[in-house]
Design a protein around this motif. Structure first.
Motif, PDB file in Angstrom:
ATOM      1  N   ARG A   1     -35.196  95.800  86.161  1.00 29.37           N
ATOM      2  CA  ARG A   1     -34.143  96.017  85.156  1.00 29.37           C
ATOM      3  C   ARG A   1     -34.662  96.830  83.970  1.00 29.37           C
ATOM      4  O   ARG A   1     -34.057  96.840  82.908  1.00 29.37           O
ATOM      5  CB  ARG A   1     -33.627  94.682  84.642  1.00 29.37           C
ATOM      6  CG  ARG A   1     -33.166  93.716  85.699  1.00 29.37           C
ATOM      7  CD  ARG A   1     -31.811  94.153  86.261  1.00 29.37           C
ATOM      8  NE  ARG A   1     -31.278  93.172  87.175  1.00 29.37           N
ATOM      9  CZ  ARG A   1     -30.496  92.165  86.820  1.00 29.37           C
ATOM     10  NH1 ARG A   1     -30.146  91.983  85.580  1.00 29.37           N
ATOM     11  NH2 ARG A   1     -30.056  91.328  87.744  1.00 29.37           N
ATOM     12  N   THR A  59     -32.335  88.129  84.636  1.00 31.24           N
ATOM     13  CA  THR A  59     -32.620  88.064  83.206  1.00 31.24           C
ATOM     14  C   THR A  59     -32.509  86.605  82.783  1.00 31.24           C
ATOM     15  O   THR A  59     -31.892  85.789  83.492  1.00 31.24           O
ATOM     16  CB  THR A  59     -31.623  88.913  82.394  1.00 31.24           C
ATOM     17  OG1 THR A  59     -30.331  88.333  82.511  1.00 31.24           O
ATOM     18  CG2 THR A  59     -31.617  90.364  82.853  1.00 31.24           C
ATOM     19  N   SER A 104     -35.688  88.000  89.962  1.00 30.35           N
ATOM     20  CA  SER A 104     -35.457  89.262  89.235  1.00 30.35           C
ATOM     21  C   SER A 104     -34.235  89.171  88.328  1.00 30.35           C
ATOM     22  O   SER A 104     -33.600  90.181  88.035  1.00 30.35           O
ATOM     23  CB  SER A 104     -35.318  90.423  90.228  1.00 30.35           C
ATOM     24  OG  SER A 104     -34.207  90.184  91.075  1.00 30.35           O
TER      25      SER A 104
END
Length: 189
Positions: free
Chosen positions: A116, A140, A138
């Motif tokens: 990201r 946030t 992966s």
């Protein structure tokens, strides 16, 4: 008759000219051979000694347990960005679950995943246990609801030294205590 301490078990704690250890983690230690060389080069002052005596045909001396450098060595301005220093900054605690782990059981996590656009920098890397790192994957922090306990920032050398003082090595000679734990309260006996 008491057993003679093996030479390999007689390292010298090395203090800067201000009588503070050069580093706490890893602890600044020299082998007995390096300590003796420094004494003969006259680059150090002997602060404390072991009971262990060594001899040559012309000289006899007790092994030093604590040495202080005669010239001050300035500390680096910024600590190296290493995996171990990240763990030390975070106190060997997973920043997601709060549990403490041994070094080999830890990994680090990109708070904002690399996929990201997250970078591998002090302010985006935290210590994580393998389970939390796998659970976060992966995503946030907002997507998975996993937020670091403390915001990742670049520590100072002083902060890493202070954290290192909380994790003493396996071997500490009694003569080192006065130089490693200045913040402990003195007790009148």
């Amino acid at each position: 008759m008491s057993a003679i301490t093996p030479l390999e078990q007689c390292p010298a704690l090395i203090l800067n000219a201000d009588f503070r250890p050069l580093s706490y983690f890893p602890l600044s230690l020299w082998s007995w051979q390096d300590a003796i060389k420094a004494i003969f080069r006259e680059s150090v002052v002997v602060v404390s000694e072991y009971e262990r005596v060594i001899s040559s045909p012309s000289h006899q001396m007790r092994l030093p347990s604590v040495l202080a450098l005669k010239e001050y060595v300035p500390m680096e301005r910024a600590p190296a960005f290493t995996r171990f220093n990240v763990f030390l900054r975070d106190g060997f605690e997973c920043q997601y679950c709060g549990d403490t782990f041994r070094t080999q059981e830890l990994t680090f996590d990109h708070v904002i995943p690399r996929s990201r656009g997250g970078r591998t920098t002090w302010d985006n890397i935290v210590t994580a246990c393998q389970g939390c790192n796998l659970a976060k994957g992966s995503m946030t922090p907002r997507e998975c609801g996993m937020f670091p306990m403390t915001d990742p920032v670049q520590p100072s050398i002083f902060e890493l030294q202070e954290n290192g003082r909380r994790f003493p090595p396996n071997f500490l000679h009694r003569s080192w205590g006065d130089f490693l734990y200045w913040d402990t309260e003195l007790v009148d006996q």
